[in-house]
Scaffold this motif. Structure first.
Motif, PDB file in Angstrom:
ATOM      1  N   GLY A 155     -28.655 -19.160 -36.910  1.00  0.00           N
ATOM      2  CA  GLY A 155     -27.263 -19.517 -37.136  1.00  0.00           C
ATOM      3  C   GLY A 155     -26.382 -18.355 -37.550  1.00  0.00           C
ATOM      4  N   LEU A 156     -27.002 -17.204 -37.883  1.00  0.00           N
ATOM      5  CA  LEU A 156     -26.225 -16.035 -38.290  1.00  0.00           C
ATOM      6  C   LEU A 156     -26.260 -14.943 -37.220  1.00  0.00           C
ATOM      7  N   GLU A 157     -26.798 -15.271 -36.039  1.00  0.00           N
ATOM      8  CA  GLU A 157     -26.954 -14.262 -34.987  1.00  0.00           C
ATOM      9  C   GLU A 157     -25.626 -13.652 -34.572  1.00  0.00           C
ATOM     10  N   PHE A 158     -24.552 -14.453 -34.612  1.00  0.00           N
ATOM     11  CA  PHE A 158     -23.246 -13.945 -34.170  1.00  0.00           C
ATOM     12  C   PHE A 158     -22.781 -12.741 -34.980  1.00  0.00           C
ATOM     13  N   MET A 159     -23.275 -12.619 -36.233  1.00  0.00           N
ATOM     14  CA  MET A 159     -22.868 -11.474 -37.059  1.00  0.00           C
ATOM     15  C   MET A 159     -23.370 -10.151 -36.490  1.00  0.00           C
ATOM     16  N   ARG A 160     -24.387 -10.222 -35.612  1.00  0.00           N
ATOM     17  CA  ARG A 160     -24.866  -9.017 -34.919  1.00  0.00           C
ATOM     18  C   ARG A 160     -23.722  -8.336 -34.171  1.00  0.00           C
ATOM     19  N   GLY A 177     -18.456 -18.114 -30.354  1.00  0.00           N
ATOM     20  CA  GLY A 177     -18.392 -19.525 -30.724  1.00  0.00           C
ATOM     21  C   GLY A 177     -18.665 -19.844 -32.172  1.00  0.00           C
ATOM     22  N   ARG A 178     -18.904 -18.842 -32.999  1.00  0.00           N
ATOM     23  CA  ARG A 178     -19.176 -19.069 -34.433  1.00  0.00           C
ATOM     24  C   ARG A 178     -18.256 -18.186 -35.257  1.00  0.00           C
TER      25      ARG A 178
END
Length: 298
Positions: A116-121, A139-140
């Motif tokens: 759920g925190l992958e978008f911070m990459r 999308g996040r």
């Protein structure tokens, strides 16, 4: 301000510190003072003792930022390694220092089996910056995963703010002026590290394909207007590749501005304003800056 008796610090306090090397555009003037605190107590004590009229600004990785050529008056606070720690609180929750990068947060989540925190990459900044801006991608956004954050207010007081106290909207929060985010708690969901890594790889590949990552840039320049994508209205207005001096609208992704070499911040900001003007004339769409512009003109 140099005549002021500044509070004593345990960290590093530098007068007339050049900011261009610290920001992605590699342009702009100096900070009147640059403060790199040793820890939260050092920051709190400094702000408590600092003349309340002196402006204070936080600086992360300097990715989403134009520092104007005349520099930044007052104190710029940069959170270093002491603020870049990430701790696992439980099976789905991480506490992350305000100086931790998006890549460090997402990698730490992967190692902890948290999805759920992958978008911070893909967010080119630090926790302090993207908590303030409700940073997001693919999308996040931060408001989807934030539990609470700890801030040091301009007064020096420390305060913990829950998600609903931040007044999040698209790329905006109601954090008080001069408040520095020193940590944030994020909650995801349990996931297999291999699945988290696969999603991080997918996001990294998508960014590489579509964005000018190896350039002197500031990331997404304008917020997506309601019902539109910023790059599409910029392209439709004929701005792809447009230049002022050494500043250019990226050919690869026209919501990115580039410093091709020796652009001044005035060139870069002026190019952004020219893009806004042409888009307004072409489609009537009013583009709103996503990149922060700080300091004074030369």
């Amino acid at each position: 301000m140099s005549t002021l008796a500044l509070p004593r610090v345990r960290g590093k306090l530098t007068e007339h510190a050049p900011l261009a090397p610290l920001v992605w555009f590699k342009s702009g003037g100096a900070a009147e003072w640059l403060f790199e605190p040793a820890d939260v107590e050092d920051l709190s004590d400094f702000l408590t003792g600092l003349d309340p009229h002196v402006p204070v600004m936080g600086l992360g990785l300097g990715s989403n930022l134009i520092v104007r050529d005349g520099g930044v008056p007052g104190v710029v606070v940069r959170l270093g390694k002491a603020f870049a720690k990430v701790d696992r609180l439980d099976a789905t929750t991480l506490r992350c220092g305000g100086g931790a990068s998006g890549i460090l947060v997402s990698s730490s989540a992967r190692d902890a089996g948290i999805g759920g925190l992958e978008f911070m990459r893909s967010i080119p900044g630090t926790v302090g910056g993207f908590v303030r801006m409700n940073g997001g991608a693919y999308g996040r956004e931060v408001k989807d995963v934030l539990v609470e954050c700890e801030v040091v207010l301009r007064s020096g007081a420390r305060q913990t703010l829950a998600l609903d106290a931040l007044g999040y909207t698209y790329r905006h929060s109601e954090l008080p002026e001069g408040a520095i985010v020193v940590s944030a708690t994020f909650r995801g969901h349990e996931a297999e590290p291999a699945a988290v890594q696969a999603e991080m790889d997918r996001i990294a590949a998508a960014r590489e394909a579509s964005q000018p990552l190896r350039s002197k840039t500031g990331g997404s320049t304008f917020k997506n207007p309601p019902g539109h994508k910023a790059w599409e209205v910029i392209d439709a207005a004929g701005c792809r590749g447009l230049t002022i001096g050494d500043a250019q609208v990226s050919e690869k992704h026209c919501n990115f501005l580039l410093n091709l070499g020796s652009a001044t911040s005035a060139d870069i900001e002026g190019l952004g304003e020219e893009v806004r003007k042409r888009v307004r004339a072409h489609s009537g769409v009013e583009l709103e800056w996503e990149i922060q512009r700080v300091g004074v003109n030369a």
